[in-house]
Design a protein around this motif. Structure first.
Motif, PDB file in Angstrom:
ATOM      1  N   GLU A   1      20.766 -86.457  12.639  1.00 51.44           N
ATOM      2  CA  GLU A   1      20.093 -85.475  13.499  1.00 51.44           C
ATOM      3  C   GLU A   1      21.081 -84.421  13.991  1.00 51.44           C
ATOM      4  O   GLU A   1      20.732 -83.238  14.100  1.00 51.44           O
ATOM      5  CB  GLU A   1      19.431 -86.182  14.684  1.00 51.44           C
ATOM      6  N   THR A   2      22.304 -84.826  14.278  1.00 47.24           N
ATOM      7  CA  THR A   2      23.339 -83.861  14.664  1.00 47.24           C
ATOM      8  C   THR A   2      23.602 -82.881  13.534  1.00 47.24           C
ATOM      9  O   THR A   2      23.689 -81.661  13.740  1.00 47.24           O
ATOM     10  CB  THR A   2      24.641 -84.597  15.030  1.00 47.24           C
ATOM     11  N   ALA A   3      23.704 -83.420  12.313  1.00 46.16           N
ATOM     12  CA  ALA A   3      23.943 -82.573  11.149  1.00 46.16           C
ATOM     13  C   ALA A   3      22.808 -81.572  10.950  1.00 46.16           C
ATOM     14  O   ALA A   3      23.041 -80.406  10.624  1.00 46.16           O
ATOM     15  CB  ALA A   3      24.122 -83.444   9.898  1.00 46.16           C
ATOM     16  N   CYS A   4      21.569 -82.012  11.161  1.00 46.70           N
ATOM     17  CA  CYS A   4      20.422 -81.107  11.024  1.00 46.70           C
ATOM     18  C   CYS A   4      20.519 -79.945  11.999  1.00 46.70           C
ATOM     19  O   CYS A   4      20.316 -78.777  11.630  1.00 46.70           O
ATOM     20  CB  CYS A   4      19.121 -81.874  11.260  1.00 46.70           C
ATOM     21  N   ASP A   5      20.840 -80.244  13.239  1.00 44.57           N
ATOM     22  CA  ASP A   5      20.917 -79.173  14.241  1.00 44.57           C
ATOM     23  C   ASP A   5      22.080 -78.236  13.965  1.00 44.57           C
ATOM     24  O   ASP A   5      21.960 -77.008  14.141  1.00 44.57           O
ATOM     25  CB  ASP A   5      21.038 -79.772  15.643  1.00 44.57           C
ATOM     26  N   LEU A   6      23.210 -78.763  13.553  1.00 45.16           N
ATOM     27  CA  LEU A   6      24.351 -77.904  13.231  1.00 45.16           C
ATOM     28  C   LEU A   6      24.018 -77.002  12.044  1.00 45.16           C
ATOM     29  O   LEU A   6      24.418 -75.832  12.008  1.00 45.16           O
ATOM     30  CB  LEU A   6      25.585 -78.752  12.939  1.00 45.16           C
ATOM     31  N   ALA A   7      23.264 -77.548  11.077  1.00 51.29           N
ATOM     32  CA  ALA A   7      22.838 -76.731   9.937  1.00 51.29           C
ATOM     33  C   ALA A   7      21.881 -75.640  10.394  1.00 51.29           C
ATOM     34  O   ALA A   7      21.936 -74.499   9.916  1.00 51.29           O
ATOM     35  CB  ALA A   7      22.181 -77.618   8.880  1.00 51.29           C
ATOM     36  N   ARG A   8      20.981 -75.967  11.312  1.00 49.70           N
ATOM     37  CA  ARG A   8      20.047 -74.962  11.835  1.00 49.70           C
ATOM     38  C   ARG A   8      20.801 -73.840  12.538  1.00 49.70           C
ATOM     39  O   ARG A   8      20.331 -72.696  12.582  1.00 49.70           O
ATOM     40  CB  ARG A   8      19.063 -75.611  12.801  1.00 49.70           C
ATOM     41  N   LEU A   9      21.966 -74.163  13.103  1.00 43.67           N
ATOM     42  CA  LEU A   9      22.766 -73.148  13.786  1.00 43.67           C
ATOM     43  C   LEU A   9      23.637 -72.354  12.816  1.00 43.67           C
ATOM     44  O   LEU A   9      24.387 -71.475  13.234  1.00 43.67           O
ATOM     45  CB  LEU A   9      23.649 -73.813  14.850  1.00 43.67           C
ATOM     46  N   GLY A  10      23.550 -72.692  11.519  1.00 42.36           N
ATOM     47  CA  GLY A  10      24.239 -71.905  10.503  1.00 42.36           C
ATOM     48  C   GLY A  10      25.516 -72.491   9.964  1.00 42.36           C
ATOM     49  O   GLY A  10      26.162 -71.874   9.107  1.00 42.36           O
ATOM     50  N   ALA A  11      25.917 -73.665  10.447  1.00 38.55           N
ATOM     51  CA  ALA A  11      27.171 -74.249   9.983  1.00 38.55           C
ATOM     52  C   ALA A  11      27.042 -74.806   8.569  1.00 38.55           C
ATOM     53  O   ALA A  11      25.959 -75.209   8.132  1.00 38.55           O
ATOM     54  CB  ALA A  11      27.611 -75.366  10.929  1.00 38.55           C
ATOM     55  N   ARG A  12      28.139 -74.823   7.868  1.00 35.66           N
ATOM     56  CA  ARG A  12      28.254 -75.570   6.617  1.00 35.66           C
ATOM     57  C   ARG A  12      28.612 -76.996   7.012  1.00 35.66           C
ATOM     58  O   ARG A  12      29.686 -77.237   7.568  1.00 35.66           O
ATOM     59  CB  ARG A  12      29.344 -74.963   5.734  1.00 35.66           C
ATOM     60  N   VAL A  13      27.717 -77.936   6.749  1.00 39.29           N
ATOM     61  CA  VAL A  13      27.862 -79.286   7.284  1.00 39.29           C
ATOM     62  C   VAL A  13      28.304 -80.260   6.200  1.00 39.29           C
ATOM     63  O   VAL A  13      27.736 -80.285   5.098  1.00 39.29           O
ATOM     64  CB  VAL A  13      26.541 -79.777   7.910  1.00 39.29           C
ATOM     65  N   ILE A  14      29.305 -81.055   6.517  1.00 40.41           N
ATOM     66  CA  ILE A  14      29.800 -82.087   5.610  1.00 40.41           C
ATOM     67  C   ILE A  14      29.427 -83.448   6.185  1.00 40.41           C
ATOM     68  O   ILE A  14      29.854 -83.807   7.288  1.00 40.41           O
ATOM     69  CB  ILE A  14      31.318 -81.965   5.421  1.00 40.41           C
ATOM     70  N   LEU A  15      28.590 -84.178   5.454  1.00 44.62           N
ATOM     71  CA  LEU A  15      28.167 -85.510   5.867  1.00 44.62           C
ATOM     72  C   LEU A  15      29.216 -86.508   5.398  1.00 44.62           C
ATOM     73  O   LEU A  15      29.338 -86.785   4.203  1.00 44.62           O
ATOM     74  CB  LEU A  15      26.803 -85.857   5.259  1.00 44.62           C
ATOM     75  N   ALA A  16      29.959 -87.059   6.328  1.00 44.15           N
ATOM     76  CA  ALA A  16      31.058 -87.964   5.992  1.00 44.15           C
ATOM     77  C   ALA A  16      30.651 -89.394   6.309  1.00 44.15           C
ATOM     78  O   ALA A  16      30.646 -89.806   7.475  1.00 44.15           O
ATOM     79  CB  ALA A  16      32.317 -87.584   6.774  1.00 44.15           C
TER      80      ALA A  16
ATOM     81  N   GLY B   1      13.326 -75.758  18.929  1.00 44.94           N
ATOM     82  CA  GLY B   1      13.766 -74.373  18.819  1.00 44.94           C
ATOM     83  C   GLY B   1      14.216 -73.819  20.150  1.00 44.94           C
ATOM     84  O   GLY B   1      15.172 -73.040  20.223  1.00 44.94           O
ATOM     85  N   SER B   2      13.566 -74.235  21.235  1.00 47.88           N
ATOM     86  CA  SER B   2      13.958 -73.780  22.565  1.00 47.88           C
ATOM     87  C   SER B   2      15.354 -74.280  22.912  1.00 47.88           C
ATOM     88  O   SER B   2      16.173 -73.532  23.467  1.00 47.88           O
ATOM     89  CB  SER B   2      12.946 -74.273  23.601  1.00 47.88           C
ATOM     90  N   PHE B   3      15.649 -75.537  22.574  1.00 43.97           N
ATOM     91  CA  PHE B   3      16.984 -76.077  22.828  1.00 43.97           C
ATOM     92  C   PHE B   3      18.035 -75.323  22.025  1.00 43.97           C
ATOM     93  O   PHE B   3      19.059 -74.884  22.562  1.00 43.97           O
ATOM     94  CB  PHE B   3      17.011 -77.570  22.480  1.00 43.97           C
ATOM     95  N   LEU B   4      17.794 -75.140  20.739  1.00 44.51           N
ATOM     96  CA  LEU B   4      18.778 -74.491  19.878  1.00 44.51           C
ATOM     97  C   LEU B   4      19.001 -73.035  20.273  1.00 44.51           C
ATOM     98  O   LEU B   4      20.091 -72.491  20.068  1.00 44.51           O
ATOM     99  CB  LEU B   4      18.336 -74.581  18.422  1.00 44.51           C
ATOM    100  N   SER B   5      17.985 -72.402  20.851  1.00 37.59           N
ATOM    101  CA  SER B   5      18.117 -70.998  21.240  1.00 37.59           C
ATOM    102  C   SER B   5      19.115 -70.798  22.377  1.00 37.59           C
ATOM    103  O   SER B   5      19.575 -69.676  22.609  1.00 37.59           O
ATOM    104  CB  SER B   5      16.757 -70.431  21.641  1.00 37.59           C
ATOM    105  N   THR B   6      19.467 -71.884  23.078  1.00 40.47           N
ATOM    106  CA  THR B   6      20.446 -71.778  24.169  1.00 40.47           C
ATOM    107  C   THR B   6      21.879 -71.932  23.680  1.00 40.47           C
ATOM    108  O   THR B   6      22.817 -71.793  24.478  1.00 40.47           O
ATOM    109  CB  THR B   6      20.174 -72.861  25.233  1.00 40.47           C
ATOM    110  N   LEU B   7      22.046 -72.201  22.396  1.00 43.70           N
ATOM    111  CA  LEU B   7      23.368 -72.491  21.845  1.00 43.70           C
ATOM    112  C   LEU B   7      23.914 -71.314  21.056  1.00 43.70           C
ATOM    113  O   LEU B   7      23.184 -70.407  20.654  1.00 43.70           O
ATOM    114  CB  LEU B   7      23.288 -73.733  20.940  1.00 43.70           C
TER     115      LEU B   7
END
Length: 316
Positions: free
Chosen positions: A32-47, A6-12
């Protein structure tokens, strides 16, 4: 989610409402990248290629990030036809792509294999497949307000790479890790050249590059176990496994430079990001050192032109 994460994501920066495409996203660094992008609110497409594994990854991601907006899409980077089909389908589903993480990769199969288009598998998937995908998604990337962000995923292996224009497909001599090193150097040079061209041509997109350091993923385990040879070689492999366990970091930590490059307000076009610990093997994300072999614009330009010809995908 741990306090450290959470501390890392709070800087983004938040990515609410944005569309993020991550290749190779059903496991390891991509997941793991997809998880973090989702936590930041993005609509994530797993390709990714496997429909079954994609669906499992979606369920796992939603369990981990209940608020996630996530969906799966079939993409085989070993087939230029699949790349085209994926891009056409995506254009019918979204109006823009805000983040593209070119993560998927193949590492050092012991025997030379080819893509469906006849390219050596590592060069074909790691570089040419992503080159074609980025080119075909360029209209959607440029539709993004402020310009879509492309993340090319390189590796510390790029330091050992050479672009062998007289044998890009390793037809005359195939050494598993030499071919892998070349493909990762190509990823790095592509990301840098894409940034140069975007700025020169006025394209509405951004290009950055990242590497995960020594991340403990299945790709690494499989790759390190793909060498063939005598007892000395096998002992060397065992030592490499031990080194990765002791000096490496988790896939979640290895994915941080990718997310940093995509969402940090400090990230800049054409820059290279990775772990900032000893040897760039692990640690918090920050600027990485660009290998001298990647700092040749003339070679990058030639690689770009060859890639356009091989894939029949242009960016203009």
């Amino acid at each position: 989610m741990t306090n450290e994460r959470g501390s890392f994501l709070s800087t983004l920066e938040r990515l609410d409402g944005q569309v993020a495409v991550v290749t190779g996203a059903n496991s390891g660094l991509g997941f793991e990248t997809a998880c973090d992008l989702a936590r930041l609110g993005a609509r994530v497409i797993l390709a990714s290629r496997s429909t079954e594994r994609n669906e499992m990854a979606v369920r796992t991601l939603v369990d981990r990030v209940p608020s996630a907006r996530v969906e799966a899409a079939s993409l085989d980077l070993a087939s230029l036809a699949s790349v085209e089909e994926f891009s056409d389908r995506l254009a019918g589903r979204v109006s823009s792509v805000d983040v593209l993480v070119n993560n998927a990769g193949v590492m050092a199969p012991p025997e030379r294999l080819e893509t469906k288009d006849g390219f050596e598998l590592q060069f074909g998937v790691n570089h040419l497949g992503h080159f074609a995908l980025t080119g075909r998604l360029k209209p959607l990337l440029e539709t993004s307000p402020g310009g879509g962000i492309v993340i090319a995923v390189a590796s510390l292996a790029a330091w050992k790479g050479r672009i062998l224009f007289d044998d890009l497909q390793s037809r005359y001599r195939y050494v598993p890790f030499h071919a892998y090193d070349q493909s990762k150097l190509a990823n790095l040079m592509f990301g840098m050249e894409l940034s140069r061209r975007a700025m020169t041509e006025g394209w509405n997109l951004h290009s950055r590059i990242a590497h995960p350091g020594w991340a403990r993923t299945q790709l690494i385990v499989n790759g390190l176990g793909s060498r063939t040879g005598n007892m000395l070689t096998r002992v060397t492999e065992l030592g490499a496994h031990v080194a990765f366990r002791l000096l490496g970091q988790s896939a979640a930590d290895g994915a941080e430079p990718f997310v940093y490059a995509a969402a940090s307000p400090k990230a800049r076009d054409g820059q290279y990001y990775g772990p900032t610990g000893a040897g760039e093997r692990r640690g918090a994300p920050g600027l990485a050192v660009i290998p001298p072999s990647a700092q040749h614009p003339a070679i990058a330009k030639r690689l770009w032109e060859v890639s356009e010809r091989l894939t029949d995908v242009g960016f203009d």
